[in-house]
Design a protein around this motif. Structure first.
Motif, PDB file in Angstrom:
ATOM      1  N   GLY A 124       0.802  -1.170  -0.035  1.00 27.16           N
ATOM      2  CA  GLY A 124       0.024   0.122   0.020  1.00 27.16           C
ATOM      3  C   GLY A 124       0.850   1.168   0.205  1.00 27.16           C
ATOM      4  O   GLY A 124       2.268   1.249   0.158  1.00 27.16           O
ATOM      5  N   HIS A 125       0.148   2.375  -0.352  1.00 25.33           N
ATOM      6  CA  HIS A 125       0.879   3.552  -0.348  1.00 25.33           C
ATOM      7  C   HIS A 125       1.980   3.925   0.783  1.00 25.33           C
ATOM      8  O   HIS A 125       2.991   4.366   0.750  1.00 25.33           O
ATOM      9  N   ALA A 126       1.162   4.187   1.936  1.00 22.55           N
ATOM     10  CA  ALA A 126       1.776   4.510   3.169  1.00 22.55           C
ATOM     11  C   ALA A 126       3.099   3.705   3.365  1.00 22.55           C
ATOM     12  O   ALA A 126       4.034   4.298   3.629  1.00 22.55           O
ATOM     13  N   LYS A 127       2.893   2.474   3.677  1.00 24.51           N
ATOM     14  CA  LYS A 127       4.282   1.523   4.021  1.00 24.51           C
ATOM     15  C   LYS A 127       5.166   1.478   2.913  1.00 24.51           C
ATOM     16  O   LYS A 127       6.460   1.520   3.472  1.00 24.51           O
ATOM     17  N   ALA A 128       4.690   1.361   1.668  1.00 24.07           N
ATOM     18  CA  ALA A 128       5.805   1.451   0.680  1.00 24.07           C
ATOM     19  C   ALA A 128       6.623   2.659   0.615  1.00 24.07           C
ATOM     20  O   ALA A 128       7.926   2.746   0.396  1.00 24.07           O
ATOM     21  N   ILE A 129       6.081   3.921   0.680  1.00 27.56           N
ATOM     22  CA  ILE A 129       6.577   5.182   0.681  1.00 27.56           C
ATOM     23  C   ILE A 129       7.974   5.141   1.787  1.00 27.56           C
ATOM     24  O   ILE A 129       8.905   5.584   1.351  1.00 27.56           O
ATOM     25  N   VAL A 130       7.363   4.508   3.005  1.00 24.09           N
ATOM     26  CA  VAL A 130       8.176   4.790   4.108  1.00 24.09           C
ATOM     27  C   VAL A 130       9.418   3.651   4.109  1.00 24.09           C
ATOM     28  O   VAL A 130      10.618   4.035   3.978  1.00 24.09           O
ATOM     29  N   LEU A 131       9.044   2.545   3.711  1.00 25.73           N
ATOM     30  CA  LEU A 131      10.290   1.417   3.226  1.00 25.73           C
ATOM     31  C   LEU A 131      10.962   1.862   2.133  1.00 25.73           C
ATOM     32  O   LEU A 131      12.346   1.375   2.368  1.00 25.73           O
ATOM     33  N   LEU A 145       7.409   7.289  -9.671  1.00 31.35           N
ATOM     34  CA  LEU A 145       6.523   6.385  -9.810  1.00 31.35           C
ATOM     35  C   LEU A 145       5.159   6.674  -9.080  1.00 31.35           C
ATOM     36  O   LEU A 145       4.201   6.438  -9.669  1.00 31.35           O
ATOM     37  N   ALA A 146       5.175   7.010  -7.679  1.00 34.74           N
ATOM     38  CA  ALA A 146       4.231   7.353  -7.322  1.00 34.74           C
ATOM     39  C   ALA A 146       3.355   8.488  -7.820  1.00 34.74           C
ATOM     40  O   ALA A 146       1.988   8.500  -8.178  1.00 34.74           O
ATOM     41  N   ARG A 154      -1.487  14.283  -1.085  1.00 30.84           N
ATOM     42  CA  ARG A 154      -1.670  14.411   0.487  1.00 30.84           C
ATOM     43  C   ARG A 154      -1.195  13.223   1.160  1.00 30.84           C
ATOM     44  O   ARG A 154      -0.091  13.311   2.329  1.00 30.84           O
ATOM     45  N   VAL A 155      -1.241  12.156   0.882  1.00 32.19           N
ATOM     46  CA  VAL A 155      -0.950  10.927   1.162  1.00 32.19           C
ATOM     47  C   VAL A 155       0.501  10.512   1.070  1.00 32.19           C
ATOM     48  O   VAL A 155       1.356  10.378   1.915  1.00 32.19           O
ATOM     49  N   PHE A 156       1.198  10.899  -0.148  1.00 31.72           N
ATOM     50  CA  PHE A 156       2.661  10.849  -0.428  1.00 31.72           C
ATOM     51  C   PHE A 156       3.298  11.658   0.413  1.00 31.72           C
ATOM     52  O   PHE A 156       4.211  11.470   0.999  1.00 31.72           O
ATOM     53  N   THR A 157       2.965  13.103   0.496  1.00 28.01           N
ATOM     54  CA  THR A 157       3.680  13.837   1.303  1.00 28.01           C
ATOM     55  C   THR A 157       3.684  13.730   2.668  1.00 28.01           C
ATOM     56  O   THR A 157       4.912  13.813   3.080  1.00 28.01           O
ATOM     57  N   LEU A 158       2.521  13.252   3.366  1.00 29.79           N
ATOM     58  CA  LEU A 158       2.512  12.713   4.553  1.00 29.79           C
ATOM     59  C   LEU A 158       3.723  11.674   5.099  1.00 29.79           C
ATOM     60  O   LEU A 158       4.503  11.727   5.933  1.00 29.79           O
ATOM     61  N   TRP A 159       3.433  10.701   3.989  1.00 29.50           N
ATOM     62  CA  TRP A 159       4.321   9.536   4.357  1.00 29.50           C
ATOM     63  C   TRP A 159       5.748   9.499   4.104  1.00 29.50           C
ATOM     64  O   TRP A 159       6.759   8.966   4.575  1.00 29.50           O
ATOM     65  N   GLN A 160       6.150  10.505   2.900  1.00 27.36           N
ATOM     66  CA  GLN A 160       7.489  10.829   2.564  1.00 27.36           C
ATOM     67  C   GLN A 160       7.984  11.530   3.584  1.00 27.36           C
ATOM     68  O   GLN A 160       9.357  11.386   3.900  1.00 27.36           O
ATOM     69  N   VAL A 161       7.468  12.459   4.394  1.00 31.86           N
ATOM     70  CA  VAL A 161       8.107  13.398   5.368  1.00 31.86           C
ATOM     71  C   VAL A 161       8.503  12.460   6.437  1.00 31.86           C
ATOM     72  O   VAL A 161       9.211  12.558   6.996  1.00 31.86           O
TER      73      VAL A 161
END
Length: 221
Positions: A124-131, A145-146, A154-161
């Motif tokens: 999923g988006h959140a865990k993948a962006i962090v990992l 790619l995202a 919003r989802v990308f920004t939150l989890w990439q930060v």
């Protein structure tokens, strides 16, 4: 005494060597390298993990390494470069789409893209962006790619930060803690950097091994 935010570059700089980059450009070099590695597809070969860990080691007061850095400056530069780079990569992907990847002839880059897409599908988006932050090459490719795959901004920004902050601060403070606990740790700088590089490449090696076993199993059927 800590060096300024950036230093005058010597005549020759090895962009693949963390010590050389830090000696040449100081903390500002960290921001530039992390921006390129996480935001620009051409930066996949840059030494993000070893650069952060080495910078932490060189922030320890009293160590006679190639350069002495300021811990607050390093932390600010590292977080800024990683977060701004990732966001830039996301918007490049949103604008340019998959055409950015298809134009590249780098086998490693395409393998990284496949792994990044697999992470997004599996976790999923959140865990993948962090990992992805902790996997070389994948952290370069996943951001554009995202954007190309339409991950919500919003989802990308939150989890990439979140991922970028943990990755950068964790490695810098890890190097600083080790340098603070072991006297004259700068004598072991090269072996330590080699160890960090080996650890950072472990996920890729395991993935290649898993893929090879999967192909072997399919061929045996």
């Amino acid at each position: 005494m800590a060096v300024p935010l950036f230093t005058a570059a010597p005549q020759a700089v090895n962009v693949l060597d963390a010590g050389s980059l830090l000696s040449a450009f100081g903390a500002i070099g960290i921001a530039v390298v992390l921006f390129a590695e996480t935001g620009m597809l051409v930066g996949f070969f840059l030494p993000g993990d070893s650069l952060l860990f080495t910078a932490g080691l060189l922030c320890v007061p009293g160590e006679d390494g190639p350069v002495s850095l300021s811990l607050p400056q390093v932390l600010i530069a590292a977080v800024a470069g990683a977060l701004i780079g990732a966001q830039a990569g996301f918007w490049i992907g949103r604008r340019g789409g998959r055409a950015l990847l298809t134009r590249s002839r780098s086998k490693k880059l395409h393998e990284g893209a496949a792994r990044a897409e697999e992470l997004l599908a599996k976790y999923g988006h959140a865990k993948a962006i962090v990992l992805a932050r902790f996997v070389p090459i994948v952290r370069t490719v996943l951001n554009p790619l995202a954007g190309a795959l339409g991950v919500p901004t919003r989802v990308f920004t939150l989890w990439q930060v979140a991922g970028g902050t943990v990755w950068t601060v964790g490695l810098v403070l890890g190097g600083y803690a080790l340098g603070s606990s072991i006297p004259n740790v700068d004598r072991y700088l090269l072996p330590l950097v080699a160890l960090v590089v080996a650890v950072s490449l472990t996920p890729i090696a395991l993935e290649l091994l898993r893929a090879r076993r999967a192909r072997t199993t399919e061929d045996a059927r």
